[in-house]
Motif scaffolding. Structure first.
Motif, mmCIF file in Angstrom:
data_model
loop_
_atom_site.group_PDB
_atom_site.id
_atom_site.type_symbol
_atom_site.label_atom_id
_atom_site.label_comp_id
_atom_site.label_asym_id
_atom_site.label_seq_id
_atom_site.Cartn_x
_atom_site.Cartn_y
_atom_site.Cartn_z
ATOM 1 N N ARG A 182 58.394 85.139 -6.435
ATOM 2 C CA ARG A 182 59.802 84.791 -6.297
ATOM 3 C C ARG A 182 59.987 83.691 -5.258
ATOM 4 N NH1 ARG A 182 62.795 89.968 -4.669
ATOM 5 N NH2 ARG A 182 60.887 90.261 -3.444
ATOM 6 N N ARG A 183 60.660 82.642 -5.716
ATOM 7 C CA ARG A 183 60.916 81.479 -4.866
ATOM 8 C C ARG A 183 62.410 81.255 -4.807
ATOM 9 N NH1 ARG A 183 58.165 75.521 -5.941
ATOM 10 N NH2 ARG A 183 59.211 74.374 -4.269
ATOM 11 N N GLY A 184 62.911 80.844 -3.681
ATOM 12 C CA GLY A 184 64.337 80.619 -3.574
ATOM 13 C C GLY A 184 64.687 79.586 -2.527
ATOM 14 N N THR A 185 65.917 79.145 -2.572
ATOM 15 C CA THR A 185 66.463 78.200 -1.602
ATOM 16 C C THR A 185 67.599 78.865 -0.857
ATOM 17 O OG1 THR A 185 65.890 76.308 -2.987
ATOM 18 C CG2 THR A 185 67.555 75.963 -1.291
ATOM 19 N N TYR A 186 67.566 78.756 0.454
ATOM 20 C CA TYR A 186 68.546 79.440 1.286
ATOM 21 C C TYR A 186 69.196 78.454 2.252
ATOM 22 C CZ TYR A 186 66.418 83.604 -0.612
ATOM 23 O OH TYR A 186 65.961 84.563 -1.474
ATOM 24 N N TRP A 187 70.430 78.771 2.602
ATOM 25 C CA TRP A 187 71.227 77.917 3.480
ATOM 26 C C TRP A 187 71.716 78.692 4.689
ATOM 27 C CZ3 TRP A 187 72.074 72.732 2.536
ATOM 28 C CH2 TRP A 187 71.750 72.267 1.263
ATOM 29 N N GLY A 188 71.818 77.986 5.796
ATOM 30 C CA GLY A 188 72.492 78.530 6.950
ATOM 31 C C GLY A 188 73.986 78.343 6.829
ATOM 32 N N GLN A 189 74.698 78.831 7.828
ATOM 33 C CA GLN A 189 76.160 78.776 7.778
ATOM 34 C C GLN A 189 76.715 77.441 8.266
ATOM 35 O OE1 GLN A 189 74.452 80.099 10.201
ATOM 36 N NE2 GLN A 189 75.442 79.389 12.082
ATOM 37 N N GLY A 190 75.867 76.651 8.896
ATOM 38 C CA GLY A 190 76.289 75.339 9.367
ATOM 39 C C GLY A 190 76.670 75.340 10.830
ATOM 40 N N THR A 191 76.476 74.191 11.452
ATOM 41 C CA THR A 191 76.899 73.998 12.835
ATOM 42 C C THR A 191 77.532 72.615 12.953
ATOM 43 O OG1 THR A 191 76.198 74.089 15.163
ATOM 44 C CG2 THR A 191 74.647 73.097 13.613
ATOM 45 N N GLN A 192 78.609 72.538 13.684
ATOM 46 C CA GLN A 192 79.374 71.299 13.740
ATOM 47 C C GLN A 192 78.848 70.381 14.837
ATOM 48 O OE1 GLN A 192 83.653 71.494 14.840
ATOM 49 N NE2 GLN A 192 84.001 70.394 12.921
ATOM 50 N N VAL A 193 78.704 69.126 14.487
ATOM 51 C CA VAL A 193 78.331 68.084 15.439
ATOM 52 C C VAL A 193 79.434 67.030 15.436
ATOM 53 C CG1 VAL A 193 76.702 66.226 15.952
ATOM 54 C CG2 VAL A 193 75.855 68.456 15.200
ATOM 55 N N TYR B 40 76.299 70.309 10.056
ATOM 56 C CA TYR B 40 74.870 70.243 9.778
ATOM 57 C C TYR B 40 74.385 71.613 9.295
ATOM 58 C CZ TYR B 40 74.458 65.606 11.766
ATOM 59 O OH TYR B 40 74.573 64.243 11.993
ATOM 60 N N TYR B 41 73.623 71.586 8.203
ATOM 61 C CA TYR B 41 73.161 72.807 7.573
ATOM 62 C C TYR B 41 71.636 72.848 7.511
ATOM 63 C CZ TYR B 41 77.972 73.183 5.907
ATOM 64 O OH TYR B 41 79.340 73.275 5.831
ATOM 65 N N CYS B 42 71.093 73.985 7.870
ATOM 66 C CA CYS B 42 69.675 74.227 7.702
ATOM 67 C C CYS B 42 69.432 74.775 6.303
ATOM 68 C CB CYS B 42 69.199 75.220 8.758
ATOM 69 S SG CYS B 42 67.441 75.604 8.682
ATOM 70 N N ASN B 43 68.337 74.357 5.707
ATOM 71 C CA ASN B 43 68.001 74.772 4.346
ATOM 72 C C ASN B 43 66.507 75.027 4.282
ATOM 73 O OD1 ASN B 43 66.655 73.353 1.805
ATOM 74 N ND2 ASN B 43 68.537 74.334 1.086
ATOM 75 N N ALA B 44 66.127 76.050 3.537
ATOM 76 C CA ALA B 44 64.701 76.354 3.391
ATOM 77 C C ALA B 44 64.372 76.661 1.941
ATOM 78 C CB ALA B 44 64.318 77.532 4.268
ATOM 79 N N ASP B 45 63.280 76.071 1.490
ATOM 80 C CA ASP B 45 62.714 76.365 0.174
ATOM 81 C C ASP B 45 61.503 77.256 0.449
ATOM 82 O OD1 ASP B 45 60.700 74.477 -2.162
ATOM 83 O OD2 ASP B 45 61.772 76.358 -2.460
ATOM 84 N N MET C 6 61.423 73.020 5.189
ATOM 85 C CA MET C 6 62.658 73.299 5.916
ATOM 86 C C MET C 6 63.374 71.979 6.098
ATOM 87 S SD MET C 6 61.793 76.361 8.607
ATOM 88 C CE MET C 6 63.522 76.885 8.714
ATOM 89 N N ASN C 7 64.663 71.995 5.884
ATOM 90 C CA ASN C 7 65.425 70.761 5.781
ATOM 91 C C ASN C 7 66.723 70.864 6.569
ATOM 92 O OD1 ASN C 7 63.606 70.002 3.423
ATOM 93 N ND2 ASN C 7 64.666 71.776 2.580
ATOM 94 N N TRP C 8 67.207 69.723 6.976
ATOM 95 C CA TRP C 8 68.532 69.613 7.561
ATOM 96 C C TRP C 8 69.379 68.722 6.660
ATOM 97 C CZ3 TRP C 8 70.526 72.429 11.391
ATOM 98 C CH2 TRP C 8 69.650 73.085 12.261
ATOM 99 N N TYR C 9 70.532 69.235 6.301
ATOM 100 C CA TYR C 9 71.527 68.480 5.544
ATOM 101 C C TYR C 9 72.752 68.333 6.439
ATOM 102 C CZ TYR C 9 69.092 69.140 1.066
ATOM 103 O OH TYR C 9 68.186 69.109 0.026
#
Length: 120
Positions: free
Chosen positions: A105-116, A93-98, A34-37
């Protein structure tokens, strides 16, 4: 199938703190990382912090020592504690999960983002 929802963004003064949270839901078999971009206006999206299934963490040099990524108390959640915030941390800031949906089945997903926004 899979949703990532971030929360916790907002406006903070320089030197202040914010805590971002991300919850992954849906048909999830297991999560690898799980990642933060973040993406600032006019800039490319960059990796801020990563946590693996084993608990290993990595940080961008610009946030190391100020930000901490950790698994949340609930399953499939991750938090980003941001301290000593600087104006240059201002971004979406976006949350991301591998993750694995099942054994195949493997995939990468993104959140909608939150503003800082870090500003006085």
């Amino acid at each position: 199938q899979v949703q990532l929802v971030e929360s916790g963004g907002g406006l903070v003064q320089p030197g202040g703190s914010l805590r971002l949270s991300c919850a992954a839901s849906g048909s999830i078999f297991s999560i690898n990382t799980m990642n933060w971009y973040r993406q600032a206006p006019g800039k490319q999206r960059e990796l801020v912090a990563r946590i693996t299934s084993g608990g290993n963490t990595n940080y961008a040099p610009s946030v190391k020592g100020r930000f901490t990524i950790a698994r949340g108390n609930a399953k499939n959640t991750v938090d980003l504690q941001m301290n000593s915030l600087k104006p240059e941390d201002t971004a979406d800031y976006y949350c991301n999960a591998d993750l694995w949906l099942d054994s195949f089945r493997r995939g990468t997903y993104w959140g909608q983002g939150t503003q800082v926004t870090v500003s006085s």
